[in-house]
Design a protein around this motif. Structure first.
Motif, short mmCIF file in Angstrom:
data_model
loop_
_atom_site.label_atom_id
_atom_site.label_comp_id
_atom_site.label_asym_id
_atom_site.label_seq_id
_atom_site.Cartn_x
_atom_site.Cartn_y
_atom_site.Cartn_z
N GLU A 122 1.37 23.09 42.53
CA GLU A 122 0.32 23.31 43.52
C GLU A 122 -0.61 22.10 43.45
O GLU A 122 -1.04 21.71 42.36
N MET A 167 -9.52 17.99 47.22
CA MET A 167 -10.81 18.64 47.29
C MET A 167 -11.96 17.65 47.14
O MET A 167 -11.90 16.74 46.32
N PHE A 189 -12.32 21.82 50.82
CA PHE A 189 -10.89 21.61 50.66
C PHE A 189 -10.33 20.89 51.87
O PHE A 189 -10.37 21.41 52.98
N GLN A 221 -4.02 21.44 50.93
CA GLN A 221 -3.38 22.05 49.77
C GLN A 221 -1.89 22.18 50.04
O GLN A 221 -1.48 22.36 51.19
N THR A 263 -4.07 20.17 45.31
CA THR A 263 -5.24 20.38 46.16
C THR A 263 -5.99 19.07 46.33
O THR A 263 -6.23 18.35 45.35
N SER A 275 -3.70 18.83 40.42
CA SER A 275 -2.38 19.46 40.46
C SER A 275 -2.19 20.37 39.25
O SER A 275 -2.82 20.19 38.21
#
Length: 158
Positions: free
Chosen positions: A127, A131, A145, A148, A129, A73
């Motif tokens: 934001e 992953m 990924f 998101q 993600t 993050s």
């Protein structure tokens, strides 16, 4: 260890260059697209302690991993001269959490301490993600990924 701000544009450009430089040959199969049932969310409120430590949390769901999976993050605030580079808002990495990809919904929480006095209580943009680092095309680890999310949140004292 203090976290240094990295403009999102520069971080994205660096990641893109790394991926281009490490691209496998044309005969290698591309990675499968992310599962539509996979997701990552961010809670509407994050906490900022008196010492500047930020705690962000939310939920995630993923499945079918072969390599280690992480929830990363970053957070940024407003457009003042102290936290922007031109018109690009500086974003600060806030920790990373190991994720379990078993198809179930799980909670995640990341904690980090950006440079002193860079973030304050108030509105912020996060934001997140989800992953995975997969072996692929002869490379030891290739990013995949799973999900998101970008969201406006509130940084609250405490």
């Amino acid at each position: 260890m203090p976290v240094r701000p990295v403009p999102a544009v520069l971080a994205s450009a660096g990641a893109a260059l790394l991926l281009l430089a490490a691209a496998p040959s044309a005969d290698a199969a591309p990675p499968a697209p992310a599962d539509t049932k996979e997701m990552v969310t961010v809670d509407k409120t994050a906490r900022i302690a008196a010492d500047g430590t930020v705690k962000i949390s939310g939920t995630y769901r993923c499945r079918n991993n072969v390599g280690p999976v992480f929830v990363s993050s970053n957070v940024g605030q407003g457009a003042s001269s102290s936290d922007t580079l031109g018109s690009v808002t500086v974003r600060y990495a806030i920790g990373g959490t190991h994720a379990v990809c078993d198809g179930a919904k799980h909670r995640w929480e990341n904690t980090g301490k950006p440079a002193p006095r860079t973030l304050k209580a108030g509105k912020a943009k996060v934001e997140v993600t989800l992953m995975e680092l997969r072996p692929w095309g002869g490379l030891p680890l290739m990013p995949h990924f799973h999900a998101q999310s970008q969201q406006d949140i509130t940084l609250a004292k405490g």
